[in-house]
Design a protein around this motif. Sequence first.
Motif, PDB file in Angstrom:
ATOM      1  N   GLU A   1       0.804  -1.223   0.000  1.00 20.82           N
ATOM      2  CA  GLU A   1       0.000   0.000   0.000  1.00 20.82           C
ATOM      3  C   GLU A   1       0.836   1.273   0.000  1.00 20.82           C
ATOM      4  O   GLU A   1       0.304   2.350  -0.237  1.00 20.82           O
ATOM      5  N   ILE A   2       2.147   1.179   0.275  1.00 20.62           N
ATOM      6  CA  ILE A   2       2.932   2.426   0.300  1.00 20.62           C
ATOM      7  C   ILE A   2       3.726   2.659  -0.987  1.00 20.62           C
ATOM      8  O   ILE A   2       4.312   3.727  -1.169  1.00 20.62           O
ATOM      9  N   LEU A   3       3.734   1.695  -1.874  1.00 18.54           N
ATOM     10  CA  LEU A   3       4.476   1.859  -3.136  1.00 18.54           C
ATOM     11  C   LEU A   3       3.852   2.994  -3.960  1.00 18.54           C
ATOM     12  O   LEU A   3       2.685   2.928  -4.321  1.00 18.54           O
ATOM     13  N   SER A   4       4.610   4.035  -4.229  1.00 21.62           N
ATOM     14  CA  SER A   4       4.030   5.167  -4.954  1.00 21.62           C
ATOM     15  C   SER A   4       4.629   5.372  -6.337  1.00 21.62           C
ATOM     16  O   SER A   4       4.044   6.047  -7.175  1.00 21.62           O
ATOM     17  N   SER A   5       5.790   4.809  -6.594  1.00 17.49           N
ATOM     18  CA  SER A   5       6.392   4.968  -7.910  1.00 17.49           C
ATOM     19  C   SER A   5       7.375   3.827  -8.138  1.00 17.49           C
ATOM     20  O   SER A   5       8.068   3.408  -7.210  1.00 17.49           O
ATOM     21  N   CYS A   6       7.407   3.322  -9.357  1.00 17.19           N
ATOM     22  CA  CYS A   6       8.341   2.246  -9.676  1.00 17.19           C
ATOM     23  C   CYS A   6       8.840   2.468 -11.096  1.00 17.19           C
ATOM     24  O   CYS A   6       8.165   2.106 -12.053  1.00 17.19           O
ATOM     25  N   GLU A   7      10.008   3.099 -11.218  1.00 16.81           N
ATOM     26  CA  GLU A   7      10.529   3.500 -12.509  1.00 16.81           C
ATOM     27  C   GLU A   7      11.711   2.630 -12.908  1.00 16.81           C
ATOM     28  O   GLU A   7      12.506   2.213 -12.056  1.00 16.81           O
ATOM     29  N   LEU A   8      11.814   2.377 -14.205  1.00 19.28           N
ATOM     30  CA  LEU A   8      12.958   1.634 -14.738  1.00 19.28           C
ATOM     31  C   LEU A   8      13.857   2.588 -15.535  1.00 19.28           C
ATOM     32  O   LEU A   8      13.362   3.464 -16.250  1.00 19.28           O
ATOM     33  N   ILE A   9      15.128   2.392 -15.403  1.00 18.89           N
ATOM     34  CA  ILE A   9      16.108   3.132 -16.208  1.00 18.89           C
ATOM     35  C   ILE A   9      17.116   2.110 -16.721  1.00 18.89           C
ATOM     36  O   ILE A   9      17.694   1.374 -15.914  1.00 18.89           O
ATOM     37  N   ASP A  10      17.331   2.039 -18.026  1.00 19.10           N
ATOM     38  CA  ASP A  10      18.367   1.103 -18.469  1.00 19.10           C
ATOM     39  C   ASP A  10      19.725   1.817 -18.481  1.00 19.10           C
ATOM     40  O   ASP A  10      19.799   3.051 -18.344  1.00 19.10           O
ATOM     41  N   ASN A  11      20.762   1.033 -18.616  1.00 21.74           N
ATOM     42  CA  ASN A  11      22.090   1.628 -18.474  1.00 21.74           C
ATOM     43  C   ASN A  11      22.380   2.708 -19.511  1.00 21.74           C
ATOM     44  O   ASN A  11      22.907   3.764 -19.164  1.00 21.74           O
ATOM     45  N   PRO A  12      22.024   2.493 -20.793  1.00 22.69           N
ATOM     46  CA  PRO A  12      22.286   3.583 -21.758  1.00 22.69           C
ATOM     47  C   PRO A  12      21.551   4.877 -21.390  1.00 22.69           C
ATOM     48  O   PRO A  12      22.052   5.970 -21.664  1.00 22.69           O
ATOM     49  N   SER A  13      20.369   4.764 -20.777  1.00 22.32           N
ATOM     50  CA  SER A  13      19.651   5.975 -20.354  1.00 22.32           C
ATOM     51  C   SER A  13      20.413   6.681 -19.244  1.00 22.32           C
ATOM     52  O   SER A  13      20.605   7.904 -19.277  1.00 22.32           O
ATOM     53  N   LEU A  14      20.845   5.909 -18.249  1.00 21.35           N
ATOM     54  CA  LEU A  14      21.568   6.531 -17.138  1.00 21.35           C
ATOM     55  C   LEU A  14      22.898   7.103 -17.619  1.00 21.35           C
ATOM     56  O   LEU A  14      23.329   8.169 -17.183  1.00 21.35           O
ATOM     57  N   ASP A  15      23.502   6.389 -18.554  1.00 24.87           N
ATOM     58  CA  ASP A  15      24.787   6.847 -19.092  1.00 24.87           C
ATOM     59  C   ASP A  15      24.660   8.224 -19.739  1.00 24.87           C
ATOM     60  O   ASP A  15      25.562   9.054 -19.644  1.00 24.87           O
ATOM     61  N   ALA A  16      23.543   8.485 -20.371  1.00 21.73           N
ATOM     62  CA  ALA A  16      23.328   9.790 -20.999  1.00 21.73           C
ATOM     63  C   ALA A  16      23.389  10.900 -19.956  1.00 21.73           C
ATOM     64  O   ALA A  16      23.814  12.023 -20.237  1.00 21.73           O
ATOM     65  N   VAL A  17      22.966  10.579 -18.752  1.00 18.81           N
ATOM     66  CA  VAL A  17      22.922  11.548 -17.669  1.00 18.81           C
ATOM     67  C   VAL A  17      24.285  11.689 -17.004  1.00 18.81           C
ATOM     68  O   VAL A  17      24.749  12.791 -16.719  1.00 18.81           O
ATOM     69  N   THR A  18      24.921  10.549 -16.759  1.00 23.13           N
ATOM     70  CA  THR A  18      26.193  10.600 -16.036  1.00 23.13           C
ATOM     71  C   THR A  18      27.321  11.106 -16.943  1.00 23.13           C
ATOM     72  O   THR A  18      28.195  11.835 -16.494  1.00 23.13           O
ATOM     73  N   SER A  19      27.270  10.744 -18.228  1.00 22.54           N
ATOM     74  CA  SER A  19      28.377  11.175 -19.077  1.00 22.54           C
ATOM     75  C   SER A  19      28.173  12.582 -19.630  1.00 22.54           C
ATOM     76  O   SER A  19      29.126  13.346 -19.750  1.00 22.54           O
TER      77      SER A  19
END
Lengths: 524, 524
Positions: free
Chosen positions: B312-330
């Motif tokens: 009942e407390i789960l409010s968001s569950c998002e997926l990010i794949d590595n190429p997506s995160l890489d766009a942010v970190t790099s």
Amino acid sequence: MRRHMLVGGAARRLIGPFLGSPEGRPFPPNNNNNPFERSLRQLSGAGALPQLTKDRYPQVKRRDFAELNEKHLGYFKNLLGENRVITDKDECQGFNIDWLKSVRGYSQCILKPKTTQEVSEILKFCNDNRIAVCPQGGNTGLVGGSVPVFDEVVLWTGLMNDIISLDENSGVLVCQSGCILENLENFADERDLMIPLDLGAKGSCHIGGNISTNAGGLRLLRYGNLHGSVLGVEAVKADGEVIDCTSALKKDNTGYHLKHLFIGSEGTLGVVTKVAIQCPPKPRALNVAFLGLESFDDVLACLRQAKRQLGEILSSCELIDNPSLDAVTSHLNLKSPISVYPFYMLIETHGSSCDHDEEKMHGFLESCMSDGLVRDGTTTNEIGKMKAIWELRESITEGLLHDGYVFKYDISLPTREFYSLVPVMRERVKDAVRVCGYGHLGDGNIHLQVTLKEFNEEVLRIIEPFIYEYTAKLRGSVSAEHGVGFRKPKYIHYSKSPGAINLMKQLKVMMDPKGILNPYKVIP
Amino acid sequence: MRRHMLVGGAARRLIGPFLGSPEGRPFPPNNNNNPFERSLRQLSGAGALPQLTKDRYPQVKRRDFAELNEKHLGYFKNLLGENRVITDKDECQGFNIDWLKSVRGYSQCILKPKTTQEVSEILKFCNDNRIAVCPQGGNTGLVGGSVPVFDEVVLWTGLMNDIISLDENSGVLVCQSGCILENLENFADERDLMIPLDLGAKGSCHIGGNISTNAGGLRLLRYGNLHGSVLGVEAVKADGEVIDCTSALKKDNTGYHLKHLFIGSEGTLGVVTKVAIQCPPKPRALNVAFLGLESFDDVLACLRQAKRQLGEILSSCELIDNPSLDAVTSHLNLKSPISVYPFYMLIETHGSSCDHDEEKMHGFLESCMSDGLVRDGTTTNEIGKMKAIWELRESITEGLLHDGYVFKYDISLPTREFYSLVPVMRERVKDAVRVCGYGHLGDGNIHLQVTLKEFNEEVLRIIEPFIYEYTAKLRGSVSAEHGVGFRKPKYIHYSKSPGAINLMKQLKVMMDPKGILNPYKVIP
């Protein structure tokens, strides 16, 4: 205990309009050992039959639909086979009488399709030949919507009972519309999921009927309404065209959201044939509290506290006034776990952790008691004790029948006005045995009841239309969860504007120009 | 950090179709210091203007609507006063260009009604005189639905911004449709309630626009969709008739549920003027976890665990794949709190008890790690750290812009197929800089992105219509939350059957026979 009540209720059902509590849980399961089921399907003694609707409501005239003939029957038998076209008078009887035995049609043809394609072909034929059709599921409706008014062909969905899929990742269940709600609940339960809808009628009602009537139930407060939890609907229009909106997706913004046309339109815009519904995880912790309070102001403050402190685990918040509980304790020998107060609240939680939920419940009760809102109370997570508390709530309708005759109303009001109608009505109806109110406080839906020793036309005129005018003045709903069906079209205008009613009529004409689908229902 | 990103995003918005993350949170607030707001309202340099829609899409022909003349303008000025009828070319410009700068109309008249009555009189006049109307709220739509295609009169709801009532017992908020979402959020927040909708665009978007587009957002998983949480809608039909369905009740089964006609129909069936929305209690505890996983199967198993253990407390569950995160970190120099994995999940909880929620979160993480599902992870309830984690998710779109040109898709798929499209697409588009996927896993809604150094027509043909066909084959949605607007009518058929599309057309003709409301949109 539930079994006891069901049998008792069924035995008493001929003396008054209501058996058990359609707003509560103890509806009869769908099996032949059940006296209720037997009585509906095997009715034959003339004494037990309600008056024919055409005689009881002579002001409603049969419209210019075709009379069923051999050619029509031949078509149906060719399509479905002999076994799925019922024409035997006795067998037809159960499909002609509503659960309350308040109305009776005289259909001589019950069709039992198994597939969407069959429903489509039936409707296309009926539309082409101007044959009126009454779609029927579990026939547990309370407003005469699920039985024929005259001789409409009954399209019964009971054989359309396949569970098509349950995606355990997303929790989306897809099934045919004739699945019995309780069967779906059991199916989901075995997979650690639950159906987001619980009704008294679950042992008999069909999910297609639930959707067609936008059924509410006991835990709407927590799990929301069907417009939110039904992801997809497949329905067949009057002309036989299949409208496939069973995408089973939580998000789909490609065009108009057509499925909502079929949710709550009571089978007058189309026959629901398939359903995709979002199932939440099954709760692993249940708690019930039963509280005594001195005033409705305290009840409101307690509701606010419950929302804040129980928050995400609050699954039900019911109000019972003292006269309602008295009907149960004095007539049915059920015992209240606490002493006498003007108001009682039944509060239930559904959660994922026993320890956390108990702690929340205790915290909530402590603060309510220290604030002086709650004068006495009991809380439990033992199954037997929870059932006993729920039985107090669910037995009210049965208890009231012992007063004699019951005038029943299903009203939504703004929360702060939830109870205001009861004392006003008590003041108006001096001759009542009892005027009481109970129901879904958390959803603003009160069941107001006036009991008399016996039916009295004059008292009816004191209650109506006053009760509808009062509700309209507060912008409430004159049918919160029971729908319109055959019995309430003339009251719609108390809750809907002329513009809205006019748009409903336009929709009906657009989707069913010959008016063959569930005629004489919903639209004034 | 959010401010930094916004300014950066705004500076970059001319190089690609997207600014910031419309699916995420960092939309510009509605104030004049914001470069985005300035750019839209004060656009004048020709270089910055997108091509006129009529020139860019010559296949779309202006329909036979009236050309606006002095008599028409006189009527509007008489009705609204000079100040609320904008005809200055520069002032009109901002209302003619969409947020993405992908389309541009040439309306020469912006109307700013304050009341339902004024909307009604405007529409009646336009309908009588066959003047096309484009309703506009915050103009934050992503499919060109909120700006004129040709010279449609713009009906801007920004002055209809009264909060009418908030019932603290029931949590029902009633307001005019032009209220900015963030203002409503603040209003509710002060009363310990929240709006059940959170969007990147909240600083600009109007609640009426949210409803007209059935906006989804980040926490649909927990608080459900607008069909469930919107209790009432008042809308004005094309002919000026006001359809009042603002009952503000949780249960009201009196006739067809008309409000749903206006939820998600993008202003083509009526202009939403008032809204009643159910506000849940504000959560008192927030937690965020950021997890690294090895495979999509592990992601699915982890989602199931989250649903069960966080319940009942789960409010968001998002997926990010590595190429997506890489766009942010790099590209953006943001730091991931954990090392590199093929998949990441961002899991958020909303609850009423800090201790309980933390315990649940730790229990969930422990079991996921001991099952080997989660390889590494971090969890926090510190506001700064939670923001930093959300920023990783919300900055993906911005990060991807640095690759060059971005093809963006907003797709719903059955949960088990959620990610299946990404490797398939990676295989197809050999020349891509990056093919990645991220989004609302809990709601089955993935944002698939293909980046190139620069736009390439040939690559577009490799992606489309393949991506729509693939989605259709899995019965997904080709527009999960962005809607149809001007840019997607030709794709509807991938997600809707011919029967359903036909019924949409019939509805449009019934409700707006002259087709004046938001023409050229939604319906193919």
